[in-house]
Design a protein around this motif. Structure first.
Motif, PDB file in Angstrom:
ATOM      1  N   SER A 185       0.841  -1.184   0.000  1.00 57.09           N
ATOM      2  CA  SER A 185       0.000   0.000   0.000  1.00 57.09           C
ATOM      3  C   SER A 185       0.884   1.244   0.000  1.00 57.09           C
ATOM      4  CB  SER A 185      -0.910   0.003   1.213  1.00 57.09           C
ATOM      5  OG  SER A 185      -0.157   0.172   2.389  1.00 57.09           O
ATOM      6  N   LEU A 186       0.258   2.399  -0.307  1.00 62.89           N
ATOM      7  CA  LEU A 186       0.998   3.654  -0.309  1.00 62.89           C
ATOM      8  C   LEU A 186       1.554   3.977   1.070  1.00 62.89           C
ATOM      9  CD1 LEU A 186      -1.232   5.906  -2.600  1.00 62.89           C
ATOM     10  CD2 LEU A 186       0.977   4.877  -3.143  1.00 62.89           C
ATOM     11  N   GLY A 187       0.775   3.641   2.098  1.00 57.79           N
ATOM     12  CA  GLY A 187       1.237   3.894   3.458  1.00 57.79           C
ATOM     13  C   GLY A 187       2.481   3.104   3.790  1.00 57.79           C
ATOM     14  N   GLU A 188       2.509   1.854   3.377  1.00 58.00           N
ATOM     15  CA  GLU A 188       3.676   1.013   3.631  1.00 58.00           C
ATOM     16  C   GLU A 188       4.897   1.536   2.873  1.00 58.00           C
ATOM     17  OE1 GLU A 188       2.308  -2.798   2.466  1.00 58.00           O
ATOM     18  OE2 GLU A 188       1.438  -3.289   4.409  1.00 58.00           O
ATOM     19  N   LYS A 189       4.684   1.990   1.634  1.00 57.32           N
ATOM     20  CA  LYS A 189       5.797   2.529   0.850  1.00 57.32           C
ATOM     21  C   LYS A 189       6.350   3.801   1.499  1.00 57.32           C
ATOM     22  CE  LYS A 189       5.521  -0.614  -2.318  1.00 57.32           C
ATOM     23  NZ  LYS A 189       6.557  -1.669  -2.421  1.00 57.32           N
ATOM     24  N   SER A 190       5.453   4.629   2.014  1.00 55.57           N
ATOM     25  CA  SER A 190       5.887   5.863   2.674  1.00 55.57           C
ATOM     26  C   SER A 190       6.696   5.557   3.924  1.00 55.57           C
ATOM     27  CB  SER A 190       4.681   6.729   3.034  1.00 55.57           C
ATOM     28  OG  SER A 190       3.989   7.132   1.865  1.00 55.57           O
ATOM     29  N   ARG A 191       6.249   4.558   4.700  1.00 54.85           N
ATOM     30  CA  ARG A 191       6.999   4.168   5.911  1.00 54.85           C
ATOM     31  C   ARG A 191       8.364   3.590   5.524  1.00 54.85           C
ATOM     32  NH1 ARG A 191       1.823   2.701   7.627  1.00 54.85           N
ATOM     33  NH2 ARG A 191       2.106   0.538   6.942  1.00 54.85           N
ATOM     34  N   ALA A 192       8.389   2.819   4.432  1.00 53.05           N
ATOM     35  CA  ALA A 192       9.652   2.245   3.978  1.00 53.05           C
ATOM     36  C   ALA A 192      10.640   3.359   3.612  1.00 53.05           C
ATOM     37  CB  ALA A 192       9.417   1.327   2.779  1.00 53.05           C
ATOM     38  N   LEU A 193      10.137   4.378   2.910  1.00 51.66           N
ATOM     39  CA  LEU A 193      10.996   5.509   2.561  1.00 51.66           C
ATOM     40  C   LEU A 193      11.567   6.174   3.801  1.00 51.66           C
ATOM     41  CD1 LEU A 193       9.360   7.551  -0.374  1.00 51.66           C
ATOM     42  CD2 LEU A 193      11.608   6.466  -0.316  1.00 51.66           C
ATOM     43  N   GLU A 194      10.712   6.327   4.832  1.00 50.14           N
ATOM     44  CA  GLU A 194      11.136   6.957   6.077  1.00 50.14           C
ATOM     45  C   GLU A 194      12.254   6.153   6.728  1.00 50.14           C
ATOM     46  OE1 GLU A 194       9.228   8.185  10.420  1.00 50.14           O
ATOM     47  OE2 GLU A 194       7.908   7.630   8.742  1.00 50.14           O
ATOM     48  N   TYR A 195      12.096   4.838   6.786  1.00 55.76           N
ATOM     49  CA  TYR A 195      13.110   3.983   7.412  1.00 55.76           C
ATOM     50  C   TYR A 195      14.421   4.032   6.610  1.00 55.76           C
ATOM     51  CZ  TYR A 195       9.269   2.015  10.157  1.00 55.76           C
ATOM     52  OH  TYR A 195       8.198   1.842  11.000  1.00 55.76           O
TER      53      TYR A 195
ATOM     54  N   LEU B 103      20.103   2.882  -1.211  1.00 54.89           N
ATOM     55  CA  LEU B 103      19.813   3.852  -2.264  1.00 54.89           C
ATOM     56  C   LEU B 103      19.006   3.211  -3.392  1.00 54.89           C
ATOM     57  CD1 LEU B 103      23.286   5.636  -2.428  1.00 54.89           C
ATOM     58  CD2 LEU B 103      21.121   6.717  -1.784  1.00 54.89           C
ATOM     59  N   ASN B 104      19.381   1.997  -3.737  1.00 57.96           N
ATOM     60  CA  ASN B 104      18.642   1.277  -4.766  1.00 57.96           C
ATOM     61  C   ASN B 104      17.202   1.027  -4.330  1.00 57.96           C
ATOM     62  OD1 ASN B 104      18.778  -0.144  -7.407  1.00 57.96           O
ATOM     63  ND2 ASN B 104      18.281  -1.924  -6.161  1.00 57.96           N
ATOM     64  N   ASN B 105      17.023   0.680  -3.054  1.00 52.09           N
ATOM     65  CA  ASN B 105      15.674   0.433  -2.535  1.00 52.09           C
ATOM     66  C   ASN B 105      14.837   1.718  -2.531  1.00 52.09           C
ATOM     67  OD1 ASN B 105      16.136  -2.280  -2.088  1.00 52.09           O
ATOM     68  ND2 ASN B 105      16.833  -1.981   0.030  1.00 52.09           N
ATOM     69  N   ILE B 106      15.469   2.833  -2.186  1.00 47.35           N
ATOM     70  CA  ILE B 106      14.750   4.113  -2.220  1.00 47.35           C
ATOM     71  C   ILE B 106      14.307   4.414  -3.653  1.00 47.35           C
ATOM     72  CG2 ILE B 106      14.973   6.610  -1.916  1.00 47.35           C
ATOM     73  CD1 ILE B 106      16.860   6.041   0.418  1.00 47.35           C
ATOM     74  N   GLY B 107      15.215   4.173  -4.606  1.00 45.18           N
ATOM     75  CA  GLY B 107      14.860   4.367  -6.003  1.00 45.18           C
ATOM     76  C   GLY B 107      13.693   3.500  -6.417  1.00 45.18           C
ATOM     77  N   ALA B 108      13.675   2.250  -5.928  1.00 47.21           N
ATOM     78  CA  ALA B 108      12.583   1.331  -6.271  1.00 47.21           C
ATOM     79  C   ALA B 108      11.245   1.828  -5.717  1.00 47.21           C
ATOM     80  CB  ALA B 108      12.902  -0.064  -5.748  1.00 47.21           C
ATOM     81  N   VAL B 109      11.267   2.383  -4.515  1.00 43.42           N
ATOM     82  CA  VAL B 109      10.032   2.911  -3.920  1.00 43.42           C
ATOM     83  C   VAL B 109       9.519   4.093  -4.729  1.00 43.42           C
ATOM     84  CG1 VAL B 109       9.008   4.007  -1.909  1.00 43.42           C
ATOM     85  CG2 VAL B 109      10.596   2.091  -1.602  1.00 43.42           C
ATOM     86  N   TYR B 110      10.408   5.010  -5.081  1.00 47.30           N
ATOM     87  CA  TYR B 110       9.987   6.162  -5.884  1.00 47.30           C
ATOM     88  C   TYR B 110       9.464   5.713  -7.256  1.00 47.30           C
ATOM     89  CZ  TYR B 110      11.582   9.794  -2.672  1.00 47.30           C
ATOM     90  OH  TYR B 110      11.706  10.637  -1.589  1.00 47.30           O
TER      91      TYR B 110
END
Length: 608
Positions: free
Chosen positions: A1-11, A32-39
């Motif tokens: 969900s979008l909420g989970e992705k937002s929390r992942a970005l925060e972590y 950094l790669n994971n942050i890119g994947a979330v975006y």
């Protein structure tokens, strides 16, 4: 969900400064790669690319090839999402190239572990294949699929071929320019990391250099896209509709004067449809729109080619072939019948250039059985050369063709075999002959014409540049027969624009009038039989080059033994209409009736 992705970005963002503080570059790069994947998931592609590009120097610095390949693959997928498939392919190919180096190092592992790794990367390879097929870049797509095979590629025994599926990913010149600039960015990023760690005095200069390189890289991307668009617009090997009428009229009149009813068929491929433009003598022209996308057409051509090149299931071949027949020939059937057409001249475009038109199937018979077919656009090797198998059937092939010494043959000439088959001998002797027959190995490298070649008997190669240098020496040639593998392929496009291939260099203005070349790796034995029969039929003096090739192909399709073939030759000499099939001939051996053996050879140029 979008909420989970937002929390992942925060972590992830909380973790980054900690990882940098302790100098854990490996985990920092993965983060950094994971942050890119979330975006990327959130649809913020620009920010995703920013983080992916930050990850690449770190992966390079720690020597993490898998992390590097994953990130490059992610970058490629973003460009694909942005409807920039040509740019996407550059990064996806580079990802595959790196993964092939990993697979090479994995060879000492047991098969189960190797298979596990292949399973993890297979989807990414297939994504690239799909993208290549959408762009009608069939040879490259086939090679990437070949890379997925667990078994070693078949050796070259009994095959006039060299496969380029050797783990080496090739790039076109425009692709290489983009890749060079991108690699420079990664290398400079690695240098900056070291400088940041040591607080070196060059940091400001390096930052300025990085900014300049980014601007250069972005400009290179824009230039690349412009080049691709220009190539599509200026594809002038076959694709000039404005010049179609005058050139077509001259060609059709020539066939009419020779007593043939020819039609010129121009399949014009667009992304969302196929246009069939056709012209017959007397200024009769027309066009038909076929609602088939380039991607669907390419998938079907690829499916047919995959089965043909491996002598695959005949039912699967005929199913794919009939689908192509329904798209390319069936819409024209009423016109072909009304005009009593007996010769189809194809001016093929893009992906249709990979189709052996003779093998199109209408549900009952092949196109070869109904029409002459052409397209508009003796030296040999029998000994083994390092990396290549010997071609024992070449000796018999040339003995049967060339009258020399005690060899009766069918045409007077000279034979240069093995170590006598050199570039110097070719240059010295070709001027005094009308037919040049090359029977050897050849290699086609999609997208890089300069790397494609014909193998000579001394182990050296005949490249396209060598053919250009011989220009004036080739002026007396009427016919060039390239009895080798994939000699109808080559060039710069990689998307079908290259199908003129090595043969086109022999066909330039002032050189040969006609070339016979092959679309895929041909069998040594069946090619030898086909070539012997082609020259025997041509030597009767009663058949055109196109018809002689057709009758030779039919003799293989119909499994004709020597006696049946001699009847076919006698019919041609006595001007009897050459029979399509001897129904009484029922040989027990399958022979060379499979389309793999007879359909790869196409005639390009003047079929008379």
């Amino acid at each position: 969900s979008l909420g989970e992705k937002s929390r992942a970005l925060e972590y992830f963002n909380q973790a980054l400064p900690l990882l940098r503080a302790v100098g854990n570059r490996c985990v920092e790069a993965a983060t950094l790669n994971n942050i890119g994947a979330v975006y990327s998931y959130l649809g913020e592609n620009s920010r995703a690319l920013e983080y992916y590009e930050q990850a690449l120097p770190l992966f390079r610095a720690v020597g993490d090839r898998e992390g590097l390949s994953i990130t490059l693959n992610n970058i490629g997928r973003i460009f694909a999402d942005q409807n920039q498939p040509e740019v996407a392919i550059i990064f996806l190919k580079e990802s595959v190239r790196i993964r092939e180096t990993i697979r090479t190092d994995n060879r000492q592992l047991d098969e189960q572990l190797r298979q596990t790794y292949i399973t993890t990367i297979e989807d990414d390879y297939r994504f690239l294949v799909n993208l290549l097929l959408q762009q009608a870049r069939i040879p490259e797509a086939q090679q990437v699929l070949d890379l997925l095979k667990l078994e070693e590629l078949r050796d070259f025994t009994n095959t006039r071929a060299t496969f380029t599926s050797d783990g080496k990913i090739r790039y076109t010149d425009p692709e290489q320019a983009v890749l060079n600039d991108h690699n420079s960015l990664i290398a400079l990023g690695t240098t900056i990391l070291t400088c940041e760690d040591t607080n070196c005095t060059d940091l400001d200069r390096l930052y300025r250099q990085l900014e300049g390189l980014k601007a250069q890289y972005n400009a290179q991307i824009e230039n690349f896209i412009a080049t691709i668009q220009a190539n599509r617009r200026d594809d002038d090997v076959f694709q000039d509709l404005d010049n179609l009428s005058s050139e077509a009229e001259d060609l059709l009149i020539a066939y009419q004067d020779a007593g043939q009813n020819a039609v010129l068929i121009y399949p014009f491929v667009l992304e969302d449809k196929l246009w069939l433009v056709w012209a017959a003598a007397g200024g009769v022209i027309g066009s038909i729109e076929v609602p088939i996308t380039q991607a669907e057409l390419a998938q079907t051509v690829h499916h047919l080619g995959r089965h043909l090149k491996t002598s695959g299931n005949i039912q699967a071949i005929q199913t794919a072939s009939q689908q192509l027949y329904d798209w390319i020939i069936k819409p024209l059937e009423s016109e072909l019948t009304a005009n009593e057409i007996d010769h189809l001249v194809f001016v093929n475009d893009r992906v249709t250039r990979y189709i052996p038109m003779a093998a199109l199937f209408d549900g009952e018979q092949y196109l070869l059985e109904r029409f002459q077919i052409s397209n508009v656009l003796g030296l040999g090797l029998t000994d083994a050369i390092a990396g290549f198998s010997p071609l024992p059937a070449v000796q018999a092939e040339l003995d049967a063709i060339v009258t020399q010494g005690n060899n009766p043959g069918v045409y007077p000439g000279q034979v240069f075999l093995n170590r006598d088959f050199t570039l110097d001998n070719l240059k010295t002797n070709v001027l005094s002959h009308n037919i040049l027959h090359l029977a050897t190995h050849a290699e086609f490298v999609p997208g890089r014409a300069e790397d494609s070649y014909i193998l000579l008997g001394d182990g050296t190669t005949l490249k396209t540049a060598d053919i250009d240098v011989m220009d004036r020496r080739l002026r007396n040639l009427q016919l060039v027969v390239l009895s080798a593998c994939q000699t109808a392929l080559g060039g710069d496009g990689g998307d079908g624009t290259e199908i003129a291939g090595i043969s086109s260099y022999f066909l330039k203005k002032g050189r040969a009038k006609t070339a016979i070349a092959s679309l895929w790796s041909v069998n040594d034995s069946s090619t030898s039989v086909l070539m012997q029969r082609f020259y025997t039929l041509l030597s009767t003096g009663e058949l055109t080059q196109a018809e002689a090739l057709r009758q030779a192909q039919l003799s293989l399709l119909y499994r004709e033994e020597t006696a049946d073939f001699e009847t076919r030759v006698a019919d041609s000499r006595s001007l009897v209409s050459v029979r399509p099939r001897n129904s009484a001939a029922t040989p027990t051996a399958p022979g060379f009736s499979h389309p793999y053996h007879w359909s790869p050879f196409i005639l390009i140029g003047n079929g008379l």
